[in-house]
Design a protein around this motif. Structure first.
Motif, PDB file in Angstrom:
ATOM      1  N   VAL A   6       7.266 -35.538  27.207  1.00 25.11           N
ATOM      2  CA  VAL A   6       7.256 -35.332  28.657  1.00 25.11           C
ATOM      3  C   VAL A   6       8.664 -35.497  29.217  1.00 25.11           C
ATOM      4  CG1 VAL A   6       6.379 -36.206  30.856  1.00 25.11           C
ATOM      5  CG2 VAL A   6       4.857 -36.023  28.893  1.00 25.11           C
ATOM      6  N   LEU A   7       9.382 -36.489  28.759  1.00 28.60           N
ATOM      7  CA  LEU A   7      10.743 -36.709  29.202  1.00 28.60           C
ATOM      8  C   LEU A   7      11.638 -35.533  28.817  1.00 28.60           C
ATOM      9  CD1 LEU A   7      12.568 -38.744  30.627  1.00 28.60           C
ATOM     10  CD2 LEU A   7      13.109 -39.688  28.385  1.00 28.60           C
ATOM     11  N   LEU A   8      11.499 -35.043  27.598  1.00 28.58           N
ATOM     12  CA  LEU A   8      12.255 -33.878  27.149  1.00 28.58           C
ATOM     13  C   LEU A   8      11.856 -32.645  27.936  1.00 28.58           C
ATOM     14  CD1 LEU A   8      14.383 -32.927  25.134  1.00 28.58           C
ATOM     15  CD2 LEU A   8      12.533 -32.473  23.525  1.00 28.58           C
ATOM     16  N   CYS A   9      10.597 -32.562  28.303  1.00 23.95           N
ATOM     17  CA  CYS A   9      10.100 -31.441  29.106  1.00 23.95           C
ATOM     18  C   CYS A   9      10.755 -31.438  30.484  1.00 23.95           C
ATOM     19  CB  CYS A   9       8.591 -31.558  29.232  1.00 23.95           C
ATOM     20  SG  CYS A   9       7.817 -30.145  29.948  1.00 23.95           S
ATOM     21  N   ILE A  10      11.009 -32.582  31.029  1.00 26.89           N
ATOM     22  CA  ILE A  10      11.646 -32.676  32.339  1.00 26.89           C
ATOM     23  C   ILE A  10      13.141 -32.384  32.237  1.00 26.89           C
ATOM     24  CG2 ILE A  10      12.244 -34.290  34.192  1.00 26.89           C
ATOM     25  CD1 ILE A  10       9.485 -35.601  33.657  1.00 26.89           C
ATOM     26  N   LEU A  15      13.455 -27.058  24.813  1.00 30.28           N
ATOM     27  CA  LEU A  15      13.503 -27.923  23.632  1.00 30.28           C
ATOM     28  C   LEU A  15      12.183 -28.655  23.394  1.00 30.28           C
ATOM     29  CD1 LEU A  15      17.050 -29.506  23.837  1.00 30.28           C
ATOM     30  CD2 LEU A  15      16.248 -27.708  22.314  1.00 30.28           C
ATOM     31  N   SER A  16      11.426 -28.875  24.455  1.00 32.88           N
ATOM     32  CA  SER A  16      10.174 -29.609  24.294  1.00 32.88           C
ATOM     33  C   SER A  16       9.087 -28.777  23.631  1.00 32.88           C
ATOM     34  CB  SER A  16       9.683 -30.131  25.645  1.00 32.88           C
ATOM     35  OG  SER A  16       9.330 -29.048  26.476  1.00 32.88           O
ATOM     36  N   VAL A  17       9.178 -27.441  23.703  1.00 31.59           N
ATOM     37  CA  VAL A  17       8.147 -26.587  23.102  1.00 31.59           C
ATOM     38  C   VAL A  17       8.637 -25.940  21.806  1.00 31.59           C
ATOM     39  CG1 VAL A  17       6.977 -26.120  25.271  1.00 31.59           C
ATOM     40  CG2 VAL A  17       8.806 -24.612  24.539  1.00 31.59           C
ATOM     41  N   ILE A  18       9.646 -26.510  21.189  1.00 32.55           N
ATOM     42  CA  ILE A  18      10.249 -25.896  20.009  1.00 32.55           C
ATOM     43  C   ILE A  18       9.273 -25.802  18.836  1.00 32.55           C
ATOM     44  CG2 ILE A  18      11.248 -27.897  18.842  1.00 32.55           C
ATOM     45  CD1 ILE A  18      13.880 -26.134  18.851  1.00 32.55           C
ATOM     46  N   GLY A  19       8.293 -26.642  18.788  1.00 33.03           N
ATOM     47  CA  GLY A  19       7.320 -26.601  17.701  1.00 33.03           C
ATOM     48  C   GLY A  19       6.141 -25.676  17.958  1.00 33.03           C
ATOM     49  N   LYS A  20       6.119 -25.019  19.096  1.00 30.17           N
ATOM     50  CA  LYS A  20       4.982 -24.180  19.473  1.00 30.17           C
ATOM     51  C   LYS A  20       5.190 -22.703  19.178  1.00 30.17           C
ATOM     52  CE  LYS A  20       2.549 -27.512  21.211  1.00 30.17           C
ATOM     53  NZ  LYS A  20       1.224 -27.860  20.767  1.00 30.17           N
ATOM     54  N   GLY A  21       6.343 -22.319  18.670  1.00 33.12           N
ATOM     55  CA  GLY A  21       6.575 -20.924  18.318  1.00 33.12           C
ATOM     56  C   GLY A  21       7.643 -20.265  19.170  1.00 33.12           C
ATOM     57  N   GLY A  23       7.622 -17.371  20.807  1.00 33.19           N
ATOM     58  CA  GLY A  23       7.166 -16.801  22.068  1.00 33.19           C
ATOM     59  C   GLY A  23       7.120 -17.829  23.180  1.00 33.19           C
ATOM     60  N   SER A  24       6.651 -19.014  22.852  1.00 33.21           N
ATOM     61  CA  SER A  24       6.583 -20.078  23.853  1.00 33.21           C
ATOM     62  C   SER A  24       7.977 -20.502  24.299  1.00 33.21           C
ATOM     63  CB  SER A  24       5.847 -21.291  23.282  1.00 33.21           C
ATOM     64  OG  SER A  24       4.522 -20.967  22.978  1.00 33.21           O
ATOM     65  N   ILE A  25       8.886 -20.590  23.348  1.00 32.17           N
ATOM     66  CA  ILE A  25      10.261 -20.970  23.681  1.00 32.17           C
ATOM     67  C   ILE A  25      10.878 -19.920  24.598  1.00 32.17           C
ATOM     68  CG2 ILE A  25      12.561 -21.384  22.760  1.00 32.17           C
ATOM     69  CD1 ILE A  25      11.204 -22.388  20.207  1.00 32.17           C
ATOM     70  N   LEU A  26      10.651 -18.649  24.288  1.00 31.96           N
ATOM     71  CA  LEU A  26      11.222 -17.571  25.083  1.00 31.96           C
ATOM     72  C   LEU A  26      10.656 -17.561  26.502  1.00 31.96           C
ATOM     73  CD1 LEU A  26      13.117 -15.140  24.992  1.00 31.96           C
ATOM     74  CD2 LEU A  26      11.169 -13.774  24.285  1.00 31.96           C
ATOM     75  N   ILE A  27       9.355 -17.719  26.630  1.00 28.57           N
ATOM     76  CA  ILE A  27       8.727 -17.737  27.961  1.00 28.57           C
ATOM     77  C   ILE A  27       9.246 -18.906  28.788  1.00 28.57           C
ATOM     78  CG2 ILE A  27       6.531 -18.136  29.163  1.00 28.57           C
ATOM     79  CD1 ILE A  27       5.217 -16.523  26.882  1.00 28.57           C
ATOM     80  N   VAL A  28       9.292 -20.078  28.188  1.00 23.30           N
ATOM     81  CA  VAL A  28       9.755 -21.263  28.919  1.00 23.30           C
ATOM     82  C   VAL A  28      11.239 -21.126  29.266  1.00 23.30           C
ATOM     83  CG1 VAL A  28      10.151 -23.750  28.742  1.00 23.30           C
ATOM     84  CG2 VAL A  28       7.990 -22.775  27.983  1.00 23.30           C
ATOM     85  N   PHE A  29      12.034 -20.548  28.369  1.00 24.75           N
ATOM     86  CA  PHE A  29      13.454 -20.374  28.650  1.00 24.75           C
ATOM     87  C   PHE A  29      13.681 -19.424  29.820  1.00 24.75           C
ATOM     88  CE2 PHE A  29      17.570 -18.278  27.988  1.00 24.75           C
ATOM     89  CZ  PHE A  29      18.387 -19.392  28.035  1.00 24.75           C
ATOM     90  N   ILE A  30      12.936 -18.321  29.847  1.00 23.21           N
ATOM     91  CA  ILE A  30      13.079 -17.363  30.950  1.00 23.21           C
ATOM     92  C   ILE A  30      12.665 -18.004  32.274  1.00 23.21           C
ATOM     93  CG2 ILE A  30      12.159 -15.219  31.907  1.00 23.21           C
ATOM     94  CD1 ILE A  30      12.093 -14.169  29.003  1.00 23.21           C
TER      95      ILE A  30
END
Length: 52
Positions: A6-10, A15-21, A23-30
């Protein structure tokens, strides 16, 4: 979901969703580039999703 995720998510949502794939990293980055709050919300939703 741990306190550190949660802290990394904030601090840095992609970086917090790096283990989810890639596509997730790309969506969150955008979303994070469009605004900090949408990136944090998307990362929290992805981390709370038990199916992934």
């Amino acid at each position: 979901m741990s306190f550190w995720r949660v802290l990394l998510c904030i601090i840095c949502p992609p970086l917090s969703v790096i283990g989810k794939g890639c596509g997730s990293i790309l969506i969150v980055f955008i979303l994070w580039c469009l605004g900090w709050i949408p990136g944090v919300i998307a990362a929290l939703i992805i981390l709370n999703n038990p199916e992934r």
